[in-house]
Design a protein around this motif. Structure first.
Motif, PDB file in Angstrom:
ATOM      1  N   GLY A 288       0.782  -1.234   0.000  1.00 60.54           N
ATOM      2  CA  GLY A 288       0.000   0.000   0.000  1.00 60.54           C
ATOM      3  C   GLY A 288       0.811   1.280   0.000  1.00 60.54           C
TER       4      GLY A 288
ATOM      5  N   TYR B  39      -5.216  -7.250  -2.958  1.00 61.87           N
ATOM      6  CA  TYR B  39      -4.919  -7.345  -1.537  1.00 61.87           C
ATOM      7  C   TYR B  39      -4.075  -6.153  -1.108  1.00 61.87           C
ATOM      8  CZ  TYR B  39      -5.768 -12.338  -0.297  1.00 61.87           C
ATOM      9  OH  TYR B  39      -6.297 -13.559   0.009  1.00 61.87           O
ATOM     10  N   MET B  40      -4.338  -5.663   0.101  1.00 62.59           N
ATOM     11  CA  MET B  40      -3.431  -4.682   0.683  1.00 62.59           C
ATOM     12  C   MET B  40      -3.113  -5.110   2.106  1.00 62.59           C
ATOM     13  SD  MET B  40      -3.852  -0.593   1.306  1.00 62.59           S
ATOM     14  CE  MET B  40      -3.015   0.136   2.720  1.00 62.59           C
ATOM     15  N   SER B  41      -1.839  -5.161   2.421  1.00 66.69           N
ATOM     16  CA  SER B  41      -1.414  -5.469   3.787  1.00 66.69           C
ATOM     17  C   SER B  41      -1.576  -4.226   4.654  1.00 66.69           C
ATOM     18  CB  SER B  41       0.043  -5.928   3.803  1.00 66.69           C
ATOM     19  OG  SER B  41       0.200  -7.142   3.103  1.00 66.69           O
ATOM     20  N   LEU B  42      -2.165  -4.416   5.816  1.00 64.18           N
ATOM     21  CA  LEU B  42      -2.309  -3.334   6.786  1.00 64.18           C
ATOM     22  C   LEU B  42      -1.733  -3.860   8.089  1.00 64.18           C
ATOM     23  CD1 LEU B  42      -3.435  -0.499   7.496  1.00 64.18           C
ATOM     24  CD2 LEU B  42      -5.595  -1.622   8.088  1.00 64.18           C
TER      25      LEU B  42
ATOM     26  N   LEU C 236      -5.621   3.273   1.272  1.00 67.98           N
ATOM     27  CA  LEU C 236      -6.904   2.827   1.818  1.00 67.98           C
ATOM     28  C   LEU C 236      -8.054   3.591   1.165  1.00 67.98           C
ATOM     29  CD1 LEU C 236      -5.959   2.595   5.601  1.00 67.98           C
ATOM     30  CD2 LEU C 236      -6.428   0.678   4.078  1.00 67.98           C
TER      31      LEU C 236
ATOM     32  N   ARG D 285     -11.673  -6.475  -3.422  1.00 63.88           N
ATOM     33  CA  ARG D 285     -10.577  -5.959  -2.611  1.00 63.88           C
ATOM     34  C   ARG D 285     -10.529  -6.698  -1.281  1.00 63.88           C
ATOM     35  NH1 ARG D 285     -13.461  -1.382  -1.533  1.00 63.88           N
ATOM     36  NH2 ARG D 285     -15.115  -2.712  -2.338  1.00 63.88           N
TER      37      ARG D 285
ATOM     38  N   ILE E 130      -8.202  -6.726   2.589  1.00 64.05           N
ATOM     39  CA  ILE E 130      -7.157  -6.186   3.462  1.00 64.05           C
ATOM     40  C   ILE E 130      -6.681  -7.316   4.358  1.00 64.05           C
ATOM     41  CG2 ILE E 130      -6.784  -4.742   5.499  1.00 64.05           C
ATOM     42  CD1 ILE E 130      -8.239  -2.521   4.138  1.00 64.05           C
TER      43      ILE E 130
ATOM     44  N   ILE F 212      -9.921   0.202   8.296  1.00 61.24           N
ATOM     45  CA  ILE F 212     -10.638  -0.686   7.378  1.00 61.24           C
ATOM     46  C   ILE F 212     -11.882   0.009   6.832  1.00 61.24           C
ATOM     47  CG2 ILE F 212     -12.029  -2.805   7.287  1.00 61.24           C
ATOM     48  CD1 ILE F 212      -9.921  -3.993   9.276  1.00 61.24           C
TER      49      ILE F 212
ATOM     50  N   PRO G 230     -13.286  -2.956   2.226  1.00 60.20           N
ATOM     51  CA  PRO G 230     -12.997  -4.044   1.294  1.00 60.20           C
ATOM     52  C   PRO G 230     -14.061  -5.136   1.357  1.00 60.20           C
ATOM     53  CG  PRO G 230     -11.686  -4.295   3.265  1.00 60.20           C
ATOM     54  CD  PRO G 230     -12.388  -2.986   3.405  1.00 60.20           C
TER      55      PRO G 230
ATOM     56  N   VAL H  83     -11.656  -9.123   4.760  1.00 59.35           N
ATOM     57  CA  VAL H  83     -10.543  -8.803   5.650  1.00 59.35           C
ATOM     58  C   VAL H  83      -9.977 -10.131   6.134  1.00 59.35           C
ATOM     59  CG1 VAL H  83      -9.782  -7.704   7.791  1.00 59.35           C
ATOM     60  CG2 VAL H  83     -11.582  -6.634   6.415  1.00 59.35           C
TER      61      VAL H  83
END
Length: 301
Positions: A154, A169-172, A198, A208, A210, A230, A235, A238
């Motif tokens: 991200g 996918y986004m890593s948080l 985000l 999407r 997360i 979030i 998304p 999750v």
């Protein structure tokens, strides 16, 4: 030892100047009829048809929980074209699948199917959005009839505005800037970029997800803070997953930094309650929980 030498030592197949592919543990197990990874349980991805690769082994973060040798720098001298990367990855995928043909345990039908992968998990090592032709790479894979996942940290929101994978996918990995700097250890502060990404995800219409990777004593805290972030992206899914004490992360973190599945479940429920999500599924072996808006899950086409 250089990054490429370290990756080769770990079983990575280097493609061109900056890409890589590696046979997944679950690919081998699937070929032997010994189960499938959580992506199969969550999204219907057949593990023996999945090609795990990356178009860029370089990364702009040095996450404590990463099992790769992130301490080793890597500079790209020239960018390879997408078609060359795809061709090289498919060649290497077929090369290591060939060996399973002589194993008595192998399911021969699955083995034959595996030579024509149907899914590309662009999530192996490095940060894929650093590759300038990522959108073109995804487009070419799609034209070949393959579904695609992109897993990003991200930090490049401008790239997320352009790519159209089957699931983004986004890593948080932090609920706030201070925790981000500790957990992800970037050379420069990229928290504002993460926050911007985000918002980009929130404006996108494609699938999407997360992913939270929880590390005890580092970022496994403030579920309300995660939930608030979030909500910016809203998304479809999750994933809340335990840090696994593997690879080079063992040099940075103690074994007890790895949460138990029940701890991941409890944390997930707190995040879900505040963010407005519901428990959709979980896989105890991988210590991962899936949340969705309606408590359901839908397979990737």
């Amino acid at each position: 030892m250089s990054l490429i030498e370290l990756l080769k030592k770990q079983g990575y197949h280097i493609v061109g100047g900056h890409s890589a592919i590696k046979p997944c543990l679950w690919l081998g197990r699937s070929l032997k009829g010994r189960g499938a990874c959580y992506k199969s349980h969550f999204y219907g991805i057949s593990s023996h048809l999945c090609m795990q690769m990356t178009p860029c082994i370089a990364c702009n973060q040095r996450c404590l929980h990463c099992w790769r040798p992130v301490e080793e720098p890597f500079a790209v001298k020239a960018w390879d074209r997408p078609e060359a990367i795809i061709e090289g990855c498919l060649r290497e995928q077929r090369r290591f699948i060939t060996g399973y043909g002589g194993i008595l345990e192998s399911d021969k039908q699955r083995w034959e199917e595996a030579f024509k992968p149907k899914h590309a998990a662009i999530s192996l090592v490095g940060e894929p959005t650093l590759y300038p032709y990522l959108d073109e790479l995804v487009h070419q894979l799609s034209n070949m009839g393959m579904s695609t996942f992109i897993v990003t940290n991200g930090t490049r929101p401008e790239a997320l505005e352009k790519v159209t994978p089957s699931q983004l996918y986004m890593s948080l990995d932090a609920p706030d800037r201070e925790t981000y700097m500790k957990a992800c250890n970037p050379a420069v502060d990229l928290w504002d970029k993460v926050s911007e990404s985000l918002e980009v995800l929130g404006a996108r219409k494609n699938r999407r997800a997360i992913r939270l990777t929880l590390v005890k004593g580092v970022n496994m805290k403030d579920p309300e803070g995660y939930a608030a972030l979030i909500k910016k992206a809203m998304p479809d899914y999750v994933e809340v997953k335990a840090y696994m004490h593997l690879g080079y992360s063992r040099n940075r973190l103690p074994r007890d930094a790895m949460p138990k599945h029940e701890e991941v479940m409890a944390f997930s429920k707190k995040v879900a309650d505040v963010a407005g999500y519901r428990l959709a599924s979980d896989v105890e072996l991988s210590r991962v929980v899936l949340l969705s808006k309606d408590g359901g899950k839908k397979a990737i086409k």
